[in-house]
Scaffold this active site. Structure first.
Site, PDB file in Angstrom:
ATOM      1  N   GLY A  45       0.731  -1.192   0.049  1.00 49.59           N
ATOM      2  CA  GLY A  45      -0.065  -0.017  -0.112  1.00 49.59           C
ATOM      3  C   GLY A  45       1.019   1.350  -0.103  1.00 49.59           C
ATOM      4  O   GLY A  45       1.946   1.296   0.426  1.00 49.59           O
ATOM      5  N   GLN A  50       2.989  10.031   0.953  1.00 45.74           N
ATOM      6  CA  GLN A  50       4.263   9.250   0.889  1.00 45.74           C
ATOM      7  C   GLN A  50       5.148   9.426  -0.214  1.00 45.74           C
ATOM      8  O   GLN A  50       6.146   9.178  -0.359  1.00 45.74           O
ATOM      9  CB  GLN A  50       3.978   7.765   1.369  1.00 45.74           C
ATOM     10  CG  GLN A  50       3.610   7.275   2.535  1.00 45.74           C
ATOM     11  CD  GLN A  50       3.583   5.830   2.594  1.00 45.74           C
ATOM     12  OE1 GLN A  50       2.314   5.175   2.269  1.00 45.74           O
ATOM     13  NE2 GLN A  50       4.413   5.070   2.876  1.00 45.74           N
ATOM     14  N   CYS A  88       6.420   0.098   7.166  1.00 48.98           N
ATOM     15  CA  CYS A  88       6.203   1.199   6.435  1.00 48.98           C
ATOM     16  C   CYS A  88       7.145   1.794   5.529  1.00 48.98           C
ATOM     17  O   CYS A  88       8.558   1.859   5.924  1.00 48.98           O
ATOM     18  CB  CYS A  88       5.787   2.190   7.331  1.00 48.98           C
ATOM     19  SG  CYS A  88       5.221   3.720   6.593  1.00 48.98           S
ATOM     20  N   LEU A  89       6.833   1.916   4.042  1.00 43.17           N
ATOM     21  CA  LEU A  89       7.890   2.206   3.224  1.00 43.17           C
ATOM     22  C   LEU A  89       8.429   3.633   3.758  1.00 43.17           C
ATOM     23  O   LEU A  89       9.441   3.856   3.184  1.00 43.17           O
ATOM     24  CB  LEU A  89       7.257   2.474   1.826  1.00 43.17           C
ATOM     25  CG  LEU A  89       6.642   1.233   1.145  1.00 43.17           C
ATOM     26  CD1 LEU A  89       5.872   1.315  -0.110  1.00 43.17           C
ATOM     27  CD2 LEU A  89       7.636   0.128   0.822  1.00 43.17           C
ATOM     28  N   HIS A 130      -3.840   0.809   7.630  1.00 44.80           N
ATOM     29  CA  HIS A 130      -2.495   1.569   7.729  1.00 44.80           C
ATOM     30  C   HIS A 130      -2.688   2.671   6.974  1.00 44.80           C
ATOM     31  O   HIS A 130      -2.148   3.774   7.222  1.00 44.80           O
ATOM     32  CB  HIS A 130      -1.599   0.283   7.227  1.00 44.80           C
ATOM     33  CG  HIS A 130      -0.130   0.931   7.302  1.00 44.80           C
ATOM     34  ND1 HIS A 130       0.944   0.417   8.071  1.00 44.80           N
ATOM     35  CD2 HIS A 130       0.599   1.867   6.387  1.00 44.80           C
ATOM     36  CE1 HIS A 130       1.884   1.031   7.615  1.00 44.80           C
ATOM     37  NE2 HIS A 130       1.867   1.914   6.901  1.00 44.80           N
ATOM     38  N   GLU A 131      -3.125   2.505   5.561  1.00 44.42           N
ATOM     39  CA  GLU A 131      -3.134   3.644   4.622  1.00 44.42           C
ATOM     40  C   GLU A 131      -4.084   4.758   5.047  1.00 44.42           C
ATOM     41  O   GLU A 131      -3.633   5.892   4.778  1.00 44.42           O
ATOM     42  CB  GLU A 131      -3.407   3.118   3.260  1.00 44.42           C
ATOM     43  CG  GLU A 131      -2.418   1.933   2.793  1.00 44.42           C
ATOM     44  CD  GLU A 131      -1.033   2.424   2.839  1.00 44.42           C
ATOM     45  OE1 GLU A 131      -0.646   3.526   2.770  1.00 44.42           O
ATOM     46  OE2 GLU A 131      -0.398   1.301   3.144  1.00 44.42           O
ATOM     47  N   HIS A 134      -2.212   6.654   7.458  1.00 40.88           N
ATOM     48  CA  HIS A 134      -1.517   7.889   6.488  1.00 40.88           C
ATOM     49  C   HIS A 134      -2.099   9.250   6.252  1.00 40.88           C
ATOM     50  O   HIS A 134      -1.626  10.315   6.553  1.00 40.88           O
ATOM     51  CB  HIS A 134      -0.613   7.234   5.493  1.00 40.88           C
ATOM     52  CG  HIS A 134       0.445   6.598   5.647  1.00 40.88           C
ATOM     53  ND1 HIS A 134       1.654   6.949   6.397  1.00 40.88           N
ATOM     54  CD2 HIS A 134       0.828   5.406   5.465  1.00 40.88           C
ATOM     55  CE1 HIS A 134       2.650   6.080   6.228  1.00 40.88           C
ATOM     56  NE2 HIS A 134       1.998   5.085   5.731  1.00 40.88           N
TER      57      HIS A 134
END
Ligand code: ZN
Length: 147
Positions: A45, A50, A88-89, A130-131, A134
């Site tokens: 995701g 991000q 997380c990226l 999670h997204e 963000h």
């Protein structure tokens, strides 16, 4: 086009993203780029902030779906919760345990502006939550449980 992923410390990750009023060419390009960026980074995701854009859209690719979520809303979350390890990226090389509702129902529009409603369980539920976080400036480190 693959866009650079914003890392922890950049204030945009803490910003509440703005709703998208119109899915125009700029947004469609953003979504395409986000899919490419997510795949390149081998993520499940990716939220727009991000890649440095504070707009309410994320993309997700799980075993079950591959879609963009524009102006997403979680309309229902189970009382039952589960703890799993997440990464997380934007926070490379770090994983933390996070407690989240086991199932959620999410509504959004896809990149064509078509409204949809999706019931998610297991990893799908975790990825969309999670997204969503963000887009509200929340990161896994804020929710990390003592291990
Ligand atoms: Zn993340």
């Amino acid at each position: 086009m693959i866009r650079p992923i914003v890392l922890l410390g950049d204030p945009i990750l803490r910003q509440k993203a703005e709703p998208i009023e119109k899915i125009d060419d700029e947004i469609k390009t953003l979504i395409n780029d986000m899919f490419q960026t997510m795949r390149d980074a081998r993520g499940m995701g990716l939220a727009a902030n991000q890649v440095g854009v504070a707009k309410r859209v994320f993309v997700a690719e799980t075993g079950r779906f591959w879609t963009a979520f524009v102006n997403p809303r979680i309309v229902e979350a189970s009382k039952t919760e589960e703890v799993e390890t997440e990464g997380c990226l934007s926070i490379p090389d770090k994983t933390v345990k996070v407690r989240r509702p086991s199932t959620v129902i999410i509504e959004a529009e896809n990149e064509m502006g078509v409204h949809f409603r999706l019931a998610c369980a297991d990893w799908d539920a975790r990825v969309v939550q999670h997204e969503m976080d963000h887009l509200d400036g929340i990161l896994i480190i804020d929710k990390a449980l003592e291990s």
